[in-house]
Design an enzyme around this catalytic site. Structure first.
Site, PDB file in Angstrom:
ATOM      1  N   ASP A 139       0.865  -1.172   0.000  1.00 13.62           N
ATOM      2  CA  ASP A 139       0.000   0.000   0.000  1.00 13.62           C
ATOM      3  C   ASP A 139       0.913   1.236   0.000  1.00 13.62           C
ATOM      4  O   ASP A 139       2.081   1.142   0.373  1.00 13.62           O
ATOM      5  CB  ASP A 139      -0.856  -0.052   1.272  1.00 13.62           C
ATOM      6  CG  ASP A 139      -1.598   1.234   1.534  1.00 13.62           C
ATOM      7  OD1 ASP A 139      -2.276   1.720   0.621  1.00 13.62           O
ATOM      8  OD2 ASP A 139      -1.488   1.769   2.666  1.00 13.62           O
ATOM      9  N   ASP A 175      -0.198   5.089   0.880  1.00  6.49           N
ATOM     10  CA  ASP A 175      -0.434   6.097   1.921  1.00  6.49           C
ATOM     11  C   ASP A 175      -0.330   5.495   3.334  1.00  6.49           C
ATOM     12  O   ASP A 175      -0.979   4.493   3.634  1.00  6.49           O
ATOM     13  CB  ASP A 175      -1.818   6.734   1.750  1.00  6.49           C
ATOM     14  CG  ASP A 175      -1.873   7.631   0.519  1.00  6.49           C
ATOM     15  OD1 ASP A 175      -0.977   7.550  -0.325  1.00  6.49           O
ATOM     16  OD2 ASP A 175      -2.840   8.410   0.413  1.00  6.49           O
TER      17      ASP A 175
HETATM   18 MG   LIG Z   1      -2.734   3.144   3.768  1.00 10.69          MG
END
Ligand SMILES: [Mg+2]
Length: 279
Positions: free
Chosen positions: A73, A75
């Site tokens: 992932d 962010d």
């Molecule tokens: Mg995230």
């Protein structure tokens, strides 16, 4: 058989664990390992809380040497910010965007609807704002570069996936040498955001689909993947991968991942692969 991994060089703590559990420590490059017997009852949570260090249990039958793909992932996992919050901050829309985020967290809005609403707020924004966010605010989390370089040296392919935007994932992938990336595409009209995204919304199930697609393209089994995430949206892809790591993650993610890193940097993930005693 399980091994306890203590992701630190702190030999005082390693010695204390040897005494408490009556087990021998094995010193590795950057971490300690302990071979557990069926009698050893280890409570990871209490070890983590007691020492403020990362501890994990690994099943020794899992073959980290077979891992061929890492999908992370973006962010709050590979980078320290949530891109959409920073764009909103630049555009003085922080309160409106936070309100929608809050509704999504309470379950009033699903991910697709909340993304649509938030992106709509960004309508008319000059593209230069995205550049400013990238340059001024976007920082990789500690150890990111070490981890990516390590994986590259092991011939493990790397990928970035995000419920955010391709503007950031593509650029970050290029700057850090990550092989693949996928995220939502912000639609642009005459140098300004149109307030819409184009193509499929990258949500939790699309993140999982990305992992599946990459495995097909690279001729890998899902069991040969390592996934890293911090939020509920990462659980689908984490559940189907061979080994999942919760990185400074929400409790629900820590609970369901194979391992978690809550104190150290992303480079602690290298410990899982380096199973050669240190001499
Ligand atoms: Mg995230």
């Amino acid at each position: 058989m399980y091994q306890l991994i203590f992701h630190s060089n702190n030999s005082d703590i390693a010695n204390q664990i040897e005494k408490d559990f009556e087990i021998k420590s094995i010193k590795h490059d950057g971490h300690f390992r302990f071979n557990l017997t069926s009698e050893n009852k280890v409570n990871l949570q209490s070890l983590r809380e007691k020492y403020h260090e990362d501890f994990n249990l690994v099943d020794q039958s899992f073959r980290f040497e077979d891992i061929g793909l890492m999908v992370s992932d973006m962010d709050s996992t590979m980078i320290s910010i949530e891109c959409i919050d920073e764009i909103a901050d630049f555009a003085n829309l922080k309160d409106q965007v936070s309100e929608i985020t809050e509704q999504a967290m309470q379950g009033i809005l699903d991910f697709n609807s909340s993304l649509k609403k938030r992106v709509a707020l960004l309508k008319g924004l000059d593209l230069s704002v995205l550049n400013e966010v990238y340059i001024d605010r976007l920082k990789t989390n500690p150890g990111a570069e070490l981890l990516i370089n390590f994986l590259r040296n092991q011939n493990i392919k790397t990928a970035l996936v995000s419920g955010g935007f391709t503007y950031f994932t593509d650029r970050l992938a290029k700057d850090t040498g990550i092989d693949f990336s996928r995220a939502n595409v912000l639609e642009v009209e005459n140098g300004h955001l149109s307030g819409k995204t184009s193509g499929r919304v990258i949500n939790s199930s699309e993140k999982a689909n990305f992992v599946k697609e990459l495995c097909q393209d690279l001729n890998l089994n899902l069991s040969q993947t390592l996934t890293i995430g911090d939020g509920a949206n990462d659980l689908d892809m984490m559940n189907l991968s061979g080994f999942s790591v919760a990185y400074h993650a929400k409790p629900v993610v820590i609970e369901r991942a194979n391992a978690c890193i809550c104190y150290g940097g992303l480079d602690k993930i290298i410990d899982f692969f380096t199973n050669k005693p240190f001499s």
